[in-house]
Motif scaffolding. Structure first.
Motif, PDB file in Angstrom:
ATOM      1  N   TYR A 200       0.764  -1.511  -0.176  1.00 54.44           N
ATOM      2  CA  TYR A 200      -0.136  -0.437  -0.101  1.00 54.44           C
ATOM      3  C   TYR A 200       0.592   1.308  -0.018  1.00 54.44           C
ATOM      4  O   TYR A 200       0.705   2.251  -0.718  1.00 54.44           O
TER       5      TYR A 200
ATOM      6  N   LYS B  88       2.028   1.991  -3.411  1.00 51.69           N
ATOM      7  CA  LYS B  88       0.779   2.720  -4.560  1.00 51.69           C
ATOM      8  C   LYS B  88       0.628   4.318  -3.458  1.00 51.69           C
ATOM      9  O   LYS B  88       0.323   4.594  -4.845  1.00 51.69           O
ATOM     10  N   THR B  89       0.700   4.789  -2.581  1.00 60.30           N
ATOM     11  CA  THR B  89       0.237   5.599  -2.265  1.00 60.30           C
ATOM     12  C   THR B  89       1.049   7.031  -1.582  1.00 60.30           C
ATOM     13  O   THR B  89       0.262   7.728  -1.416  1.00 60.30           O
TER      14      THR B  89
ATOM     15  N   GLN C 108      -7.911  -0.962  -3.864  1.00 60.53           N
ATOM     16  CA  GLN C 108      -6.255   0.114  -4.181  1.00 60.53           C
ATOM     17  C   GLN C 108      -5.584  -0.918  -2.944  1.00 60.53           C
ATOM     18  O   GLN C 108      -4.706  -1.360  -2.930  1.00 60.53           O
TER      19      GLN C 108
END
Length: 223
Positions: A21, A24-25, A89
């Motif tokens: 995560y 991704k972010t 997500q």
């Protein structure tokens, strides 16, 4: 009957999910965990409990995460994060634990009933169900967001045994959190505290008599 936890057992380890995560972010595991705790504290609940008990929607929870992140980390860049549809997500590009998928299939082929006993979120079901499809059919599902109890609440273990119409002493929980294993054992269950694939299979093999079968799982030889 063997009850598997999803997150951290049938899924990859939680540390891997948090790391994925972050890629991704840009939100670090520490930042995310802190925001989750803030949202739960505001409701007087344990971390993740608001969404795992469906007390609030994923979108409401995501907005709370955003507020907490901005408050605790002024200037944080949330442009890559889709917090109101967090699960989409979070699970994007994630595959289930192949060793545990093989273990589930092995158990069912040996005539042992298998269930999933998970603290999970209503809006995430489509994603995690797709992940566990390779394991084949699951006999029973007890999902915190649908039943109104979450591990380690003893009521969820009582409900699971009643649902499967099986004595507590015939139930085995495989879970990565010691507190959940301890709660299950307090209800008369047996438990395997999942730390890694090989250790979990050794412990589960001793309980089921399937040690030899587990040693020959195709995915274990590749692990």
């Amino acid at each position: 009957m063997i009850w598997f936890d999803f997150g951290g057992v049938l899924s990859p380890p939680l540390a891997e999910l948090y790391a994925s995560y972050e890629l991704k972010t840009g939100i670090t595991p520490e930042q995310l965990a802190g925001a989750m705790k803030t949202v739960s504290d505001e409701m007087g609940m344990p971390p993740l409990a608001p969404v795992e008990l469906a007390s609030i929607s994923e979108a409401e929870w995501g907005r709370g995460l955003a507020r907490a992140l901005v408050t605790d980390h002024p200037g944080i860049d949330l442009s890559r994060a889709r917090l109101e549809t967090f699960g989409e997500q979070w699970f994007e590009g994630i595959k289930a634990n192949p060793v545990m998928m093989d273990a589930v299939r092995c158990l069912r082929e040996s005539g042992i009933t298998v269930g999933i006993l998970s603290n999970n979120v209503v809006e995430w079901e489509a994603y995690w169900r797709l992940m566990v499809e390779p394991a084949g059919e699951i006999d029973f599902l007890i999902d915190s967001c649908k039943v109104g109890f979450r591990k380690p609440d003893p009521q969820i273990f009582r409900l699971a045994a009643r649902t499967a119409d099986i004595a507590p002493g015939q139930c085995v929980l495989v879970d990565d959190l010691a507190v959940n294993c301890e709660a299950a054992e307090a209800e008369g269950w047996r438990a395997v505290h999942f730390r890694d694939d090989r250790q979990a299979l050794r412990d589960l093999g001793r309980l089921t008599g399937l040690s030899a079968a587990f040693e020959n799982l195709p995915s274990l030889s590749r692990a």
